[in-house]
Motif scaffolding. Sequence first.
Motif, mmCIF file in Angstrom:
data_model
loop_
_atom_site.group_PDB
_atom_site.id
_atom_site.type_symbol
_atom_site.label_atom_id
_atom_site.label_comp_id
_atom_site.label_asym_id
_atom_site.label_seq_id
_atom_site.Cartn_x
_atom_site.Cartn_y
_atom_site.Cartn_z
ATOM 1 N N ALA A 142 -29.984 -5.402 -17.659
ATOM 2 C CA ALA A 142 -31.229 -5.678 -16.934
ATOM 3 C C ALA A 142 -31.114 -5.559 -15.306
ATOM 4 O O ALA A 142 -31.830 -4.805 -14.787
ATOM 5 C CB ALA A 142 -31.854 -6.970 -17.288
ATOM 6 N N PHE A 143 -29.911 -5.857 -15.125
ATOM 7 C CA PHE A 143 -29.454 -6.137 -13.468
ATOM 8 C C PHE A 143 -28.000 -5.876 -13.507
ATOM 9 O O PHE A 143 -27.146 -6.432 -14.176
ATOM 10 C CB PHE A 143 -29.798 -7.324 -12.843
ATOM 11 N N LYS A 144 -27.482 -5.242 -12.442
ATOM 12 C CA LYS A 144 -26.118 -5.278 -12.002
ATOM 13 C C LYS A 144 -25.980 -4.790 -10.449
ATOM 14 O O LYS A 144 -26.542 -3.580 -10.224
ATOM 15 C CB LYS A 144 -25.341 -4.159 -12.730
ATOM 16 N N GLY A 145 -25.640 -5.793 -9.857
ATOM 17 C CA GLY A 145 -25.701 -5.621 -8.250
ATOM 18 C C GLY A 145 -25.147 -6.996 -7.542
ATOM 19 O O GLY A 145 -24.784 -8.045 -8.230
ATOM 20 N N ASP A 146 -25.177 -6.562 -6.265
ATOM 21 C CA ASP A 146 -24.607 -7.919 -5.536
ATOM 22 C C ASP A 146 -25.817 -8.965 -5.353
ATOM 23 O O ASP A 146 -26.708 -8.423 -5.338
ATOM 24 C CB ASP A 146 -24.209 -7.248 -3.999
ATOM 25 N N VAL A 147 -25.383 -10.050 -5.279
ATOM 26 C CA VAL A 147 -26.338 -11.159 -4.884
ATOM 27 C C VAL A 147 -25.879 -12.143 -4.113
ATOM 28 O O VAL A 147 -24.491 -12.243 -3.893
ATOM 29 C CB VAL A 147 -26.894 -11.814 -6.174
ATOM 30 N N GLU A 148 -26.565 -12.628 -3.167
ATOM 31 C CA GLU A 148 -26.094 -13.915 -2.319
ATOM 32 C C GLU A 148 -25.400 -14.845 -3.282
ATOM 33 O O GLU A 148 -25.912 -15.280 -4.525
ATOM 34 C CB GLU A 148 -27.346 -14.427 -1.541
ATOM 35 N N GLY A 149 -24.893 -15.765 -2.529
ATOM 36 C CA GLY A 149 -24.065 -16.724 -3.230
ATOM 37 C C GLY A 149 -22.517 -16.619 -3.783
ATOM 38 O O GLY A 149 -22.232 -15.459 -3.964
ATOM 39 N N LYS A 150 -21.906 -17.550 -3.791
ATOM 40 C CA LYS A 150 -20.247 -17.400 -4.062
ATOM 41 C C LYS A 150 -20.502 -17.258 -5.792
ATOM 42 O O LYS A 150 -21.174 -18.015 -6.399
ATOM 43 C CB LYS A 150 -19.796 -18.923 -3.602
ATOM 44 N N LYS A 151 -19.568 -16.639 -6.381
ATOM 45 C CA LYS A 151 -19.435 -16.476 -7.632
ATOM 46 C C LYS A 151 -19.200 -17.510 -8.342
ATOM 47 O O LYS A 151 -20.095 -18.072 -9.425
ATOM 48 C CB LYS A 151 -18.026 -15.772 -7.970
ATOM 49 N N ASP A 152 -18.479 -18.822 -7.871
ATOM 50 C CA ASP A 152 -18.376 -19.888 -8.747
ATOM 51 C C ASP A 152 -19.742 -20.601 -8.742
ATOM 52 O O ASP A 152 -20.167 -21.262 -9.736
ATOM 53 C CB ASP A 152 -17.459 -20.824 -8.212
ATOM 54 N N ASP A 153 -20.516 -20.543 -7.586
ATOM 55 C CA ASP A 153 -21.826 -21.325 -7.542
ATOM 56 C C ASP A 153 -22.819 -20.514 -8.588
ATOM 57 O O ASP A 153 -23.710 -21.275 -9.267
ATOM 58 C CB ASP A 153 -22.225 -21.343 -6.098
ATOM 59 N N VAL A 154 -22.731 -19.437 -8.330
ATOM 60 C CA VAL A 154 -23.822 -18.868 -9.473
ATOM 61 C C VAL A 154 -23.383 -19.115 -10.759
ATOM 62 O O VAL A 154 -24.541 -19.179 -11.432
ATOM 63 C CB VAL A 154 -23.863 -17.063 -9.068
ATOM 64 N N ALA A 155 -22.175 -19.003 -11.271
ATOM 65 C CA ALA A 155 -21.814 -19.065 -12.667
ATOM 66 C C ALA A 155 -22.141 -20.572 -12.814
ATOM 67 O O ALA A 155 -22.716 -20.794 -14.024
ATOM 68 C CB ALA A 155 -20.227 -18.959 -12.732
ATOM 69 N N GLU A 156 -22.303 -21.366 -12.261
ATOM 70 C CA GLU A 156 -22.185 -22.862 -12.233
ATOM 71 C C GLU A 156 -23.853 -23.216 -12.560
ATOM 72 O O GLU A 156 -24.389 -23.940 -13.404
ATOM 73 C CB GLU A 156 -21.736 -23.707 -11.125
ATOM 74 N N ALA A 157 -24.581 -22.183 -11.713
ATOM 75 C CA ALA A 157 -26.034 -22.461 -11.645
ATOM 76 C C ALA A 157 -26.646 -22.008 -13.148
ATOM 77 O O ALA A 157 -27.589 -22.474 -13.594
ATOM 78 C CB ALA A 157 -26.661 -21.604 -10.604
ATOM 79 N N PHE A 158 -25.880 -20.917 -13.424
ATOM 80 C CA PHE A 158 -26.286 -20.413 -15.063
ATOM 81 C C PHE A 158 -25.859 -21.396 -15.923
ATOM 82 O O PHE A 158 -26.717 -21.647 -16.850
ATOM 83 C CB PHE A 158 -25.653 -19.026 -15.208
ATOM 84 N N ARG A 159 -24.865 -21.756 -16.006
ATOM 85 C CA ARG A 159 -24.218 -22.810 -16.872
ATOM 86 C C ARG A 159 -24.958 -24.023 -16.942
ATOM 87 O O ARG A 159 -25.404 -24.682 -18.045
ATOM 88 C CB ARG A 159 -22.818 -23.006 -16.773
ATOM 89 N N SER A 160 -25.463 -24.670 -15.684
ATOM 90 C CA SER A 160 -25.806 -25.964 -15.985
ATOM 91 C C SER A 160 -27.415 -25.970 -16.220
ATOM 92 O O SER A 160 -27.905 -26.796 -16.561
ATOM 93 C CB SER A 160 -25.951 -26.353 -14.324
ATOM 94 N N ARG A 161 -28.088 -24.823 -16.393
ATOM 95 C CA ARG A 161 -29.272 -24.531 -16.868
ATOM 96 C C ARG A 161 -29.320 -24.156 -18.348
ATOM 97 O O ARG A 161 -30.417 -23.559 -18.843
ATOM 98 C CB ARG A 161 -30.314 -23.605 -15.983
ATOM 99 N N GLY A 162 -28.100 -24.083 -18.799
ATOM 100 C CA GLY A 162 -28.047 -23.787 -20.418
ATOM 101 C C GLY A 162 -28.077 -22.270 -20.544
ATOM 102 O O GLY A 162 -28.389 -21.615 -21.690
ATOM 103 N N TYR A 163 -27.849 -21.468 -19.546
ATOM 104 C CA TYR A 163 -27.721 -19.890 -19.835
ATOM 105 C C TYR A 163 -26.388 -19.517 -20.243
ATOM 106 O O TYR A 163 -25.342 -20.305 -19.852
ATOM 107 C CB TYR A 163 -28.042 -18.983 -18.633
ATOM 108 N N ARG A 164 -26.324 -18.515 -21.196
ATOM 109 C CA ARG A 164 -24.982 -18.282 -21.441
ATOM 110 C C ARG A 164 -24.302 -17.250 -20.238
ATOM 111 O O ARG A 164 -24.737 -16.473 -19.624
ATOM 112 C CB ARG A 164 -25.098 -17.206 -22.657
ATOM 113 N N TRP A 165 -23.183 -17.697 -20.113
ATOM 114 C CA TRP A 165 -22.203 -17.216 -19.039
ATOM 115 C C TRP A 165 -20.964 -16.635 -19.640
ATOM 116 O O TRP A 165 -20.242 -17.171 -20.493
ATOM 117 C CB TRP A 165 -22.049 -18.160 -18.005
#
Length: 168
Positions: A142-165
């Motif tokens: 659905a998407f592939k590209g650069d986004v704002e934010g550090k990689k670890d912070d983005v990964a944690e945001a996905f995980r903490s909301r129950g998204y599969r990472w």
Amino acid sequence: MTTTDSDGGSASANSVVFALSRADIAIISVGCVAIGVALGFFLPAIGGFAARFPIPFGDIIEKLSAFDQPWVVVARPIIGAVLGIIAAFVICGMTTPLRIDDEGIVVGRQADHPLRISRASFSTAYFDGGELTILTEGGHQAFKGDVEGKKDDVAEAFRSRGYRWGEI
């Protein structure tokens, strides 16, 4: 830069937004303008230095730096500042904000028809070569590209909301 939802969007209170803050935009703008003014001011020295090396457009830079009329001396930093403002707009406009909340994911600015991925259609997300990749339940990208934010912070945001990472 990570912020909580504050733009009046329809996201829940548990959303995280990765986007440039106003302070980030101000720092980028001031930096670009300062570099533009400095380049305009120091153009004669840069032109003289460039003339020593076989670089592309070296002759043009040297000829432009040779103009020393009073109005040109004043105009160079002003033109550099204007070019710096344009560069700041381009740099800030190229960033892609990312919002992650309990209902879904939004990639892009609200005014630019962002990509919305509901939780039901989401499959997994991961970083591939420094770019965020989001797959739907059918395995489609659905998407592939650069986004704002550090990689670890983005990964944690996905995980903490129950998204599969996933990690590659």
